[in-house]
Design an enzyme around this catalytic site. Structure first.
Site, PDB file in Angstrom:
ATOM      1  N   ASN A 138       0.827  -1.209   0.000  1.00 17.73           N
ATOM      2  CA  ASN A 138       0.000   0.000   0.000  1.00 17.73           C
ATOM      3  C   ASN A 138       0.861   1.257   0.000  1.00 17.73           C
ATOM      4  OD1 ASN A 138      -1.999  -1.858   0.216  1.00 17.73           O
ATOM      5  ND2 ASN A 138      -2.389  -1.517   2.386  1.00 17.73           N
ATOM      6  N   HIS A 168       5.770  -0.543  -2.772  1.00 21.44           N
ATOM      7  CA  HIS A 168       5.256   0.188  -3.942  1.00 21.44           C
ATOM      8  C   HIS A 168       5.303   1.703  -3.768  1.00 21.44           C
ATOM      9  CE1 HIS A 168       2.881  -3.656  -5.270  1.00 21.44           C
ATOM     10  NE2 HIS A 168       4.168  -3.738  -5.493  1.00 21.44           N
ATOM     11  N   SER A 186      -4.698  -9.734  -2.915  1.00 19.90           N
ATOM     12  CA  SER A 186      -5.212 -10.735  -3.850  1.00 19.90           C
ATOM     13  C   SER A 186      -4.118 -11.704  -4.295  1.00 19.90           C
ATOM     14  CB  SER A 186      -5.836 -10.040  -5.059  1.00 19.90           C
ATOM     15  OG  SER A 186      -4.902  -9.151  -5.625  1.00 19.90           O
TER      16      SER A 186
HETATM   17  P1  OAD Z   1      -6.254  -6.015  -4.555  1.00 21.62           P
HETATM   18  O1  OAD Z   1      -7.303  -4.992  -4.762  1.00 21.62           O
HETATM   19  O2  OAD Z   1      -5.783  -6.776  -5.727  1.00 21.62           O
HETATM   20  O3  OAD Z   1      -6.745  -7.076  -3.482  1.00 21.62           O
HETATM   21  C1  OAD Z   1      -7.347  -6.717  -2.274  1.00 21.62           C
HETATM   22  C2  OAD Z   1      -7.617  -7.976  -1.484  1.00 21.62           C
HETATM   23  O4  OAD Z   1      -8.106  -7.606  -0.210  1.00 21.62           O
HETATM   24  C3  OAD Z   1      -8.653  -8.895  -2.120  1.00 21.62           C
HETATM   25  O5  OAD Z   1      -8.134 -10.221  -2.123  1.00 21.62           O
HETATM   26  C4  OAD Z   1      -9.866  -8.786  -1.197  1.00 21.62           C
HETATM   27  O6  OAD Z   1     -10.587  -9.995  -1.075  1.00 21.62           O
HETATM   28  C5  OAD Z   1      -9.199  -8.445   0.118  1.00 21.62           C
HETATM   29  N1  OAD Z   1     -10.026  -7.660   1.051  1.00 21.62           N
HETATM   30  C6  OAD Z   1     -10.889  -6.651   0.772  1.00 21.62           C
HETATM   31  N2  OAD Z   1     -11.402  -6.131   1.901  1.00 21.62           N
HETATM   32  C7  OAD Z   1     -10.847  -6.814   2.933  1.00 21.62           C
HETATM   33  C8  OAD Z   1     -10.955  -6.757   4.357  1.00 21.62           C
HETATM   34  N3  OAD Z   1     -11.732  -5.862   4.967  1.00 21.62           N
HETATM   35  N4  OAD Z   1     -10.236  -7.631   5.095  1.00 21.62           N
HETATM   36  C9  OAD Z   1      -9.435  -8.557   4.502  1.00 21.62           C
HETATM   37  N5  OAD Z   1      -9.288  -8.655   3.159  1.00 21.62           N
HETATM   38  C10 OAD Z   1      -9.972  -7.807   2.388  1.00 21.62           C
HETATM   39  O7  OAD Z   1      -5.042  -5.276  -3.791  1.00 21.62           O
HETATM   40  P2  OAD Z   1      -3.513  -5.724  -3.668  1.00 21.62           P
HETATM   41  O8  OAD Z   1      -3.388  -7.192  -3.501  1.00 21.62           O
HETATM   42  O9  OAD Z   1      -2.932  -4.855  -2.612  1.00 21.62           O
HETATM   43  O10 OAD Z   1       0.281  -2.068  -7.239  1.00 21.62           O
HETATM   44  O11 OAD Z   1      -2.946  -5.291  -5.060  1.00 21.62           O
HETATM   45  C11 OAD Z   1      -1.567  -5.405  -5.289  1.00 21.62           C
HETATM   46  C12 OAD Z   1      -1.062  -4.315  -6.170  1.00 21.62           C
HETATM   47  O12 OAD Z   1      -1.870  -4.220  -7.342  1.00 21.62           O
HETATM   48  C13 OAD Z   1      -1.193  -2.910  -5.594  1.00 21.62           C
HETATM   49  O13 OAD Z   1      -0.159  -2.591  -4.672  1.00 21.62           O
HETATM   50  C14 OAD Z   1      -1.088  -2.061  -6.816  1.00 21.62           C
HETATM   51  C15 OAD Z   1      -1.953  -2.843  -7.784  1.00 21.62           C
HETATM   52  O14 OAD Z   1      -1.535  -2.841  -9.091  1.00 21.62           O
HETATM   53  C16 OAD Z   1       0.821  -0.945  -7.752  1.00 21.62           C
HETATM   54  O15 OAD Z   1       0.186   0.081  -7.855  1.00 21.62           O
HETATM   55  C17 OAD Z   1       2.241  -1.102  -8.143  1.00 21.62           C
END
Ligand code: OAD
Length: 242
Positions: free
Chosen positions: A101, A118, A189
């Site tokens: 984040n 990031h 995710s």
């Molecule tokens: P995602 O939006 O891909 O995933 C968010 C995850 O959080 C999902 O698996 C949801 O199921 C989960 N989620 C949502 N609400 C939740 C809650 N209250 N408690 C627990 N889990 C919850 O976000 P990231 O995995 O962070 O990169 O995405 C990775 C990267 O993709 C980001 O850092 C960004 C993007 O491209 C860059 O900008 C370089």
């Protein structure tokens, strides 16, 4: 929620813990995640906004998008999930919090050893001379500001698609994943590499890997446990069970 004996035992005994967080941990603060129905990438195409060529083609549009996100982040507060991780850090001698984040909410909550894979939306720098931008420049909302030293364009200090992670950051994250006894993957995710490889490095070295997410991910079948639900609820409960 009741927790397994294994997770309690591993967390109580661990001298080294590595945590990886993603957008999900900030969801309960009101910061939109990237993927899913309400995800940011559903509304904006990443190729139009989050890459260097897009910025050069249309700096004001990209700047304005980040200014919008920065404003949103300033209006929200860290949630109980962020605070639980601050408490966990206090209890463990070797604790590393790796985050994907850019919202700065872990540091605002009080976490100390944070590895920002990031970047951080609170910082910006000149693409020509690399000088850090002042707060006044960063506050510009509609136009991409110019460097007061060389006139170059100022960009947010975040990693865009196709860019390398900040020097040394991934190495720090990977070292922490490799030496920890417990690895927690929270609210991600697990699709964006290299961050998504960290739990697998931890598994290879024998760590106990626990996922906290609202839904199953690519990590679920390999993790020792997946705790399904909101991190802002599960993490404080887990801490009070230790
Ligand atoms: P995602 O939006 O891909 O995933 C968010 C995850 O959080 C999902 O698996 C949801 O199921 C989960 N989620 C949502 N609400 C939740 C809650 N209250 N408690 C627990 N889990 C919850 O976000 P990231 O995995 O962070 O990169 O995405 C990775 C990267 O993709 C980001 O850092 C960004 C993007 O491209 C860059 O900008 C370089």
């Amino acid at each position: 929620m009741t927790f397994s004996r294994e997770i309690i035992k591993h967390l109580r005994n661990a001298e080294s813990i590595c945590v990886l967080t993603g957008a999900g941990i900030s969801a309960e603060s009101g910061v939109p995640t990237f993927r899913g129905e309400e995800g940011l990438w559903k509304k904006f195409r990443p190729e139009e906004l989050a890459n260097f060529q897009a910025f050069i083609r249309n700096p004001d549009l990209v700047w304005e998008w980040y200014a919008y996100r920065r404003k949103l982040i300033h209006e929200v507060k860290p949630n109980l999930g962020h605070h639980a991780l601050v408490e966990l850090e206090r209890r463990v001698p070797d604790f590393t919090l790796v985050t994907q984040n850019v919202d700065n909410l872990h540091s605002r909550a009080g976490s100390k050893n944070v590895v920002e894979l990031h970047g951080n939306i609170e910082r910006s720098y000149c693409i020509e001379c690399r000088k850090s931008a002042s707060e006044v420049q960063i506050e510009s909302t509609h136009e991409a500001p110019r460097c007061d030293s060389c006139g170059g364009l100022i960009r947010p200090d975040v990693v865009w698609f196709g860019e390398m992670l900040p020097v040394g950051m991934f190495a720090r994250a990977e070292a922490a994943a490799r030496r920890c006894q417990v690895f927690l993957s929270i609210g991600t995710s697990s699709v964006v590499y290299p961050a998504a490889s960290l739990p697998f490095s931890a598994l290879e070295q024998g760590a106990y890997v626990v996922e906290v997410n609202r839904e199953e991910t690519d990590l679920t079948s390999r993790a020792h446990e997946t705790l399904l639900g909101n991190s802002g609820e599960i993490l404080p409960q887990l801490l009070s069970s230790l």
